[in-house]
Write an enzyme that holds these catalytic residues in place. Structure first.
Site, PDB file in Angstrom:
ATOM      1  NE  ARG A   1      -4.125  -1.869   0.206  1.00 19.19           N
ATOM      2  CZ  ARG A   1      -4.239  -2.860  -0.112  1.00 19.19           C
ATOM      3  NH1 ARG A   1      -3.247  -3.524  -0.897  1.00 19.19           N
ATOM      4  NH2 ARG A   1      -5.320  -3.806  -0.214  1.00 19.19           N
TER       5      ARG A   1
ATOM      6  CD  GLU B   1      -5.703   0.880   2.294  1.00 21.24           C
ATOM      7  OE1 GLU B   1      -5.564  -0.325   2.906  1.00 21.24           O
ATOM      8  OE2 GLU B   1      -6.503   0.989   1.459  1.00 21.24           O
TER       9      GLU B   1
ATOM     10  CB  SER C   1      -8.950  -1.622   4.273  1.00 23.45           C
ATOM     11  OG  SER C   1      -9.093  -2.937   3.622  1.00 23.45           O
TER      12      SER C   1
HETATM   13  N1  EPU Z   1     -11.375 -10.841   9.560  1.00 20.82           N
HETATM   14  C1  EPU Z   1     -11.870 -10.891  10.673  1.00 20.82           C
HETATM   15  N2  EPU Z   1     -12.814 -10.226  10.855  1.00 20.82           N
HETATM   16  C2  EPU Z   1     -13.573  -9.570   9.552  1.00 20.82           C
HETATM   17  C3  EPU Z   1     -12.828  -9.613   8.503  1.00 20.82           C
HETATM   18  C4  EPU Z   1     -11.642 -10.416   8.407  1.00 20.82           C
HETATM   19  O1  EPU Z   1     -11.495 -11.631  11.647  1.00 20.82           O
HETATM   20  O2  EPU Z   1     -14.615  -9.053   9.878  1.00 20.82           O
HETATM   21  C5  EPU Z   1      -9.963 -11.686   9.297  1.00 20.82           C
HETATM   22  C6  EPU Z   1     -10.036 -13.223   8.824  1.00 20.82           C
HETATM   23  O3  EPU Z   1      -9.128 -13.832   9.550  1.00 20.82           O
HETATM   24  C7  EPU Z   1      -9.717 -12.963   7.460  1.00 20.82           C
HETATM   25  C8  EPU Z   1      -8.430 -12.054   7.451  1.00 20.82           C
HETATM   26  O4  EPU Z   1      -8.908 -11.195   8.484  1.00 20.82           O
HETATM   27  O5  EPU Z   1      -9.074 -14.500   7.165  1.00 20.82           O
HETATM   28  C9  EPU Z   1      -8.329 -11.459   6.161  1.00 20.82           C
HETATM   29  O6  EPU Z   1      -9.412 -10.764   5.712  1.00 20.82           O
HETATM   30  P1  EPU Z   1      -9.824 -10.414   4.374  1.00 20.82           P
HETATM   31  O7  EPU Z   1      -9.426 -11.528   3.408  1.00 20.82           O
HETATM   32  O8  EPU Z   1     -11.142  -9.810   4.109  1.00 20.82           O
HETATM   33  O9  EPU Z   1      -8.847  -9.090   3.995  1.00 20.82           O
HETATM   34  P2  EPU Z   1      -8.188  -7.966   4.850  1.00 20.82           P
HETATM   35  O10 EPU Z   1      -6.798  -8.190   5.133  1.00 20.82           O
HETATM   36  O11 EPU Z   1      -9.235  -7.483   5.739  1.00 20.82           O
HETATM   37  C10 EPU Z   1      -7.024  -6.937   2.534  1.00 20.82           C
HETATM   38  C11 EPU Z   1      -7.018  -5.773   2.046  1.00 20.82           C
HETATM   39  C12 EPU Z   1      -8.201  -5.390   1.175  1.00 20.82           C
HETATM   40  C13 EPU Z   1      -8.610  -6.542   0.062  1.00 20.82           C
HETATM   41  C14 EPU Z   1      -8.497  -7.757   0.860  1.00 20.82           C
HETATM   42  C15 EPU Z   1      -8.454  -9.063  -0.034  1.00 20.82           C
HETATM   43  C16 EPU Z   1      -5.761  -4.139   3.314  1.00 20.82           C
HETATM   44  C17 EPU Z   1      -5.511  -3.109   4.076  1.00 20.82           C
HETATM   45  N3  EPU Z   1      -6.845  -4.650   2.935  1.00 20.82           N
HETATM   46  O12 EPU Z   1      -8.082  -6.965   3.488  1.00 20.82           O
HETATM   47  O13 EPU Z   1      -8.232  -4.196   0.408  1.00 20.82           O
HETATM   48  O14 EPU Z   1      -9.650  -6.427  -0.668  1.00 20.82           O
HETATM   49  O15 EPU Z   1      -7.328  -7.980   1.688  1.00 20.82           O
HETATM   50  O16 EPU Z   1      -7.270  -9.264  -0.584  1.00 20.82           O
HETATM   51  O17 EPU Z   1      -4.680  -4.853   2.901  1.00 20.82           O
HETATM   52  C18 EPU Z   1      -8.611  -1.739   0.555  1.00 20.82           C
HETATM   53  O18 EPU Z   1      -7.496  -1.765   0.480  1.00 20.82           O
HETATM   54  O19 EPU Z   1      -9.276  -0.973   0.620  1.00 20.82           O
HETATM   55  C19 EPU Z   1      -9.375  -3.264   0.397  1.00 20.82           C
HETATM   56  C20 EPU Z   1     -10.356  -3.420   0.518  1.00 20.82           C
END
Ligand code: EPU
Length: 338
Positions: free
Chosen positions: A164, A334, A238
């Protein structure tokens, strides 16, 4: 090129915050941009560059010259049997560009479907999702260096892409305006379906050998299920980055919270999902007036209608404080708070 005064930004930021720009200008070509940079209003104003307004939160009216980059265009520069090189105007909508690539089976950006914003904004924070990052397909980033008002080209390695982040967000922050991005997309690349959400979705549909279109459809359906549509509910994806913490700290936390997820980045650092930390602190689905935390994704702060920028920032600060208190981890936004 027309400069507007007290221009409404509500439809130009995905949080849907009702703020006005002191001055606003829409830039549709490099020539207009260079003319603007030479103008008195540009020299005498603080400036804010808009690229779809999908990563910004306005705390109130913006007392600046807001420059909306809407430069259009897609041009194939080179095409072989293996790859295609395309130059895309900074103002093109990111998801429309992804859709165009999928329709032509140009591979490499399909995992990044439905990310709000423009093509020109995408390199600044090296957008990423579902196991892919923009940096994997960027050949060069073109734009105008403000201090000299000259055209500059940055090839991939010079962009200093990271999680990012990029050179454009750091050293070049106030001295460069992206006008186009050149992508190298592939015609034979294997699709990346390794991210859990995507592989599960494909399995559910019984797809074992996914095409580019299958990956795109899977990403669209996962995102639609988990993330709010900014056209319906104001948000900027995010709100925080996923923090990297030292391995030793992770091991200590694991003793207290055995369920804590973590993904090794290198020998010494672990990436912890901010969404998990926020959910454990009880924020998921909470709503305070029109400011809230999304019920399906705890990392997304939402504006249910008429929340002010300040209310959303106050909520983000409370979330940061509680995560710090419970886990000793600092969450870094972010989203840019303006
Ligand atoms: N999780 C929770 N609670 C929730 C959601 C997720 O505990 O409500 C935990 C779970 O363990 C899950 C993990 O978080 O396995 C990861 O969740 P998710 O796959 O939804 O991804 P994220 O890390 O929350 C990142 C990016 C997103 C991107 C997704 C998918 C960042 C800051 N965010 O989110 O990017 O869409 O991965 O690759 O790196 C953005 O940057 O605006 C964005 C949406």
């Amino acid at each position: 090129m027309q400069i507007h005064e007290n221009y409404p930004l509500k439809n130009l930021n995905t949080f849907g915050i009702a703020a006005n720009a002191r001055y606003y200008v829409d830039i549709t070509s490099i020539e207009e941009l260079q003319e603007l940079i030479d103008s008195d209003i540009f020299k005498n104003s603080e400036r804010l560059i808009l690229g779809g307004g999908s990563n910004m939160l306005f705390m109130g009216d913006v007392q600046k010259l807001v420059i909306d980059i809407t430069i259009p265009g897609k041009k194939i520069l080179q095409e072989t049997e293996e790859f295609v090189e395309i130059e895309v105007g900074a103002g093109e909508n990111w998801h429309d560009f992804v859709t165009f690539c999928v329709e032509h089976d140009f591979r490499g950006v399909e995992n990044l479907a439905l990310i709000p914003g423009t093509v020109g904004a995408a390199p600044i924070q090296n957008i990423g999702a579902y196991g892919c990052e923009l940096k994997e397909t960027v050949e060069c980033v073109n734009g105008i260096e403000i201090s000299t008002n000259t055209f500059k080209k940055f090839c991939n390695l010079d962009c200093d892409f990271g999680y990012r982040t990029s050179y454009f967000k750091k050293e070049l922050k106030n001295d460069f305006i992206i006008t186009s991005v050149i992508f190298k997309l592939f015609k034979t690349k294997q699709p990346n379906s390794s991210y859990k959400d995507i592989s599960q979705e494909l399995e559910r549909l019984g797809i074992t050998n996914p095409t580019t279109q299958d990956i795109f459809d899977a990403v669209v359906s996962v995102r639609t299920r988990k993330l709010p549509d900014p056209k319906v509910t104001g948000n900027a994806g995010s709100f925080f980055k996923n923090p990297y913490i030292p391995k030793a700290q992770y091991e200590l936390l694991k003793a207290d919270f055995p369920e804590i997820p973590g993904y090794p980045i290198d020998d010494s650092q672990i990436k912890v999902p901010a969404a998990w930390l926020i959910e454990q602190c009880g924020w998921k689905g909470k709503r305070f007036g029109d400011a809230g935390v999304h019920p399906n994704q705890a990392l997304v702060i939402v504006n249910y209608g008429n929340a002010t920028g300040r209310e959303l920032v106050d909520l983000s600060k409370k979330i940061q404080a509680s995560v710090k208190e419970k886990f000793g981890i600092e969450l870094e936004p972010e989203v840019w708070v303006i």
